[in-house]
Design a protein around this motif. Structure first.
Motif, PDB file in Angstrom:
ATOM      1  N   SER A  15     -76.478  24.688 -30.132  1.00 37.46           N
ATOM      2  CA  SER A  15     -77.065  23.802 -30.584  1.00 37.46           C
ATOM      3  C   SER A  15     -78.597  25.440 -31.246  1.00 37.46           C
ATOM      4  O   SER A  15     -78.020  25.926 -30.190  1.00 37.46           O
ATOM      5  CB  SER A  15     -77.947  22.708 -30.702  1.00 37.46           C
ATOM      6  OG  SER A  15     -78.716  22.970 -29.577  1.00 37.46           O
ATOM      7  N   VAL A  16     -79.150  25.520 -32.301  1.00 40.24           N
ATOM      8  CA  VAL A  16     -80.265  26.656 -32.010  1.00 40.24           C
ATOM      9  C   VAL A  16     -80.514  26.328 -30.572  1.00 40.24           C
ATOM     10  O   VAL A  16     -81.120  27.320 -29.872  1.00 40.24           O
ATOM     11  CB  VAL A  16     -80.438  26.579 -33.526  1.00 40.24           C
ATOM     12  CG1 VAL A  16     -81.941  27.153 -33.092  1.00 40.24           C
ATOM     13  CG2 VAL A  16     -79.625  27.140 -34.431  1.00 40.24           C
ATOM     14  N   GLU A  17     -80.911  24.590 -30.566  1.00 38.95           N
ATOM     15  CA  GLU A  17     -82.074  24.604 -29.498  1.00 38.95           C
ATOM     16  C   GLU A  17     -81.524  25.014 -27.836  1.00 38.95           C
ATOM     17  O   GLU A  17     -82.207  25.352 -27.219  1.00 38.95           O
ATOM     18  CB  GLU A  17     -81.777  23.005 -28.890  1.00 38.95           C
ATOM     19  CG  GLU A  17     -83.613  22.854 -30.094  1.00 38.95           C
ATOM     20  CD  GLU A  17     -81.906  22.970 -31.824  1.00 38.95           C
ATOM     21  OE1 GLU A  17     -81.144  22.640 -31.803  1.00 38.95           O
ATOM     22  OE2 GLU A  17     -83.267  22.741 -33.015  1.00 38.95           O
ATOM     23  N   GLN A  20     -81.945  29.076 -27.758  1.00 34.92           N
ATOM     24  CA  GLN A  20     -82.841  29.124 -27.307  1.00 34.92           C
ATOM     25  C   GLN A  20     -83.804  29.117 -25.975  1.00 34.92           C
ATOM     26  O   GLN A  20     -84.269  29.687 -25.958  1.00 34.92           O
ATOM     27  CB  GLN A  20     -84.004  28.134 -28.316  1.00 34.92           C
ATOM     28  CG  GLN A  20     -83.938  29.079 -30.011  1.00 34.92           C
ATOM     29  CD  GLN A  20     -84.784  28.343 -31.013  1.00 34.92           C
ATOM     30  OE1 GLN A  20     -85.112  26.663 -30.590  1.00 34.92           O
ATOM     31  NE2 GLN A  20     -85.165  28.502 -31.723  1.00 34.92           N
ATOM     32  N   ASP A  27     -86.374  34.020 -28.354  1.00 34.94           N
ATOM     33  CA  ASP A  27     -88.048  34.961 -29.026  1.00 34.94           C
ATOM     34  C   ASP A  27     -86.641  35.604 -30.431  1.00 34.94           C
ATOM     35  O   ASP A  27     -87.925  36.160 -30.902  1.00 34.94           O
ATOM     36  CB  ASP A  27     -88.758  35.456 -28.523  1.00 34.94           C
ATOM     37  CG  ASP A  27     -87.859  37.071 -28.374  1.00 34.94           C
ATOM     38  OD1 ASP A  27     -86.858  37.249 -27.868  1.00 34.94           O
ATOM     39  OD2 ASP A  27     -88.812  38.098 -27.890  1.00 34.94           O
ATOM     40  N   PRO A  29     -85.281  35.147 -34.184  1.00 33.42           N
ATOM     41  CA  PRO A  29     -85.768  34.717 -35.819  1.00 33.42           C
ATOM     42  C   PRO A  29     -84.740  33.304 -35.535  1.00 33.42           C
ATOM     43  O   PRO A  29     -83.196  33.151 -35.339  1.00 33.42           O
ATOM     44  CB  PRO A  29     -85.065  35.587 -36.372  1.00 33.42           C
ATOM     45  CG  PRO A  29     -85.325  36.786 -36.169  1.00 33.42           C
ATOM     46  CD  PRO A  29     -84.750  36.770 -34.594  1.00 33.42           C
ATOM     47  N   ALA A  30     -85.125  32.221 -36.197  1.00 29.51           N
ATOM     48  CA  ALA A  30     -84.063  31.728 -36.425  1.00 29.51           C
ATOM     49  C   ALA A  30     -82.813  31.297 -37.064  1.00 29.51           C
ATOM     50  O   ALA A  30     -82.166  31.188 -36.589  1.00 29.51           O
ATOM     51  CB  ALA A  30     -85.474  30.450 -37.039  1.00 29.51           C
ATOM     52  N   ASP A  31     -83.097  31.783 -38.497  1.00 32.03           N
ATOM     53  CA  ASP A  31     -81.719  32.442 -38.822  1.00 32.03           C
ATOM     54  C   ASP A  31     -80.826  33.391 -38.455  1.00 32.03           C
ATOM     55  O   ASP A  31     -79.752  32.826 -38.212  1.00 32.03           O
ATOM     56  CB  ASP A  31     -82.047  33.398 -40.556  1.00 32.03           C
ATOM     57  CG  ASP A  31     -82.890  34.602 -40.508  1.00 32.03           C
ATOM     58  OD1 ASP A  31     -83.749  34.841 -38.930  1.00 32.03           O
ATOM     59  OD2 ASP A  31     -81.716  35.736 -41.117  1.00 32.03           O
ATOM     60  N   LEU A  33     -80.647  32.898 -34.602  1.00 30.15           N
ATOM     61  CA  LEU A  33     -79.755  32.143 -34.012  1.00 30.15           C
ATOM     62  C   LEU A  33     -79.300  31.168 -34.393  1.00 30.15           C
ATOM     63  O   LEU A  33     -78.266  31.048 -34.125  1.00 30.15           O
ATOM     64  CB  LEU A  33     -80.705  31.084 -33.045  1.00 30.15           C
ATOM     65  CG  LEU A  33     -81.655  31.574 -32.268  1.00 30.15           C
ATOM     66  CD1 LEU A  33     -82.713  31.489 -31.488  1.00 30.15           C
ATOM     67  CD2 LEU A  33     -80.962  32.421 -30.812  1.00 30.15           C
ATOM     68  N   ALA A  34     -78.259  31.071 -36.611  1.00 30.89           N
ATOM     69  CA  ALA A  34     -78.324  30.115 -36.277  1.00 30.89           C
ATOM     70  C   ALA A  34     -76.704  30.466 -36.693  1.00 30.89           C
ATOM     71  O   ALA A  34     -75.822  29.894 -37.025  1.00 30.89           O
ATOM     72  CB  ALA A  34     -79.337  29.405 -37.583  1.00 30.89           C
TER      73      ALA A  34
END
Length: 190
Positions: A15-17, A20, A27, A29-31, A33-34
């Motif tokens: 998972s992205v979490e 993280q 830190d 960016p969400a995209d 990490l996805a």
């Protein structure tokens, strides 16, 4: 018997979490990490289970999400990493085969990324380049310090073995101690 390759093929992504929670990725960016998560596979291991065999091709970056991973090489070098660490093959590394067999200590969860994804990963998230090169430099430095420490301990071991031999051989020591005195006594009598 199930191989690591077959397990990886059927493994889900992290998972992205989970990513993280790793300082190296915290830190990003969400995209980014996805995308990274979508390219990775997660494997769960039981305590003591072998994850990598000595001589296996080094073709995956490994992220320890939970638990602890460690290895001992044929030359006695030990290493251990716990949750939150990135290990295995890193971009720009010359590692081709793993020098030791790795196993987990306690139930562990590892995420892997095949080296074929390295160029795109570094293109999408250029900040990772410096971080991963820094990890690689730390690994080289730790290895050099470990080698130096092992060499010093071996030299100390040889020195203490020689000293113990001399101390445990009193007859030789007495003979050596008596010789110079005996020669001096004969010179005085003449």
């Amino acid at each position: 018997m199930e191989t690591l390759a077959s397990r990886l093929a059927a493994a889900p992504p992290p998972s992205v979490e989970e990513l993280q929670s790793v300082p190296t990725f915290a830190d990003l960016p969400a995209d980014g990490l996805a995308w990274l998560a979508s390219q990775m596979s997660v494997l769960d291991f039981e305590s003591g289970e072998i994850t990598i065999h000595e001589g296996d091709p080094a073709d995956h970056l490994v992220v320890v999400l939970q638990g602890e991973l460690g290895s001992e090489t044929a030359n006695g070098r030990l290493w251990r990493v716990n949750a939150g660490h990135v290990t295995g093959l890193l971009p720009f590394s010359r590692l081709t085969h793993y020098p030791g067999t790795a196993r987990v200590y306690g139930p562990s969860r590892l995420a892997t990324l095949h080296k074929s994804h390295f160029p795109e990963m570094l293109q999408r998230m250029p900040v990772l380049q410096g971080r991963l090169v820094s990890l690689l430099a730390d690994r080289v430095r730790d290895s050099a310090v470990s080698d130096l420490r092992r060499e010093k301990l071996m030299a100390l071991g040889k020195l203490s073995a020689g000293l113990a031999h001399e101390l445990n051989n009193p007859a030789s020591a007495a003979r050596r101690a008596a010789r110079p005195g005996g020669v001096t006594a004969r010179r005085i009598r003449i």
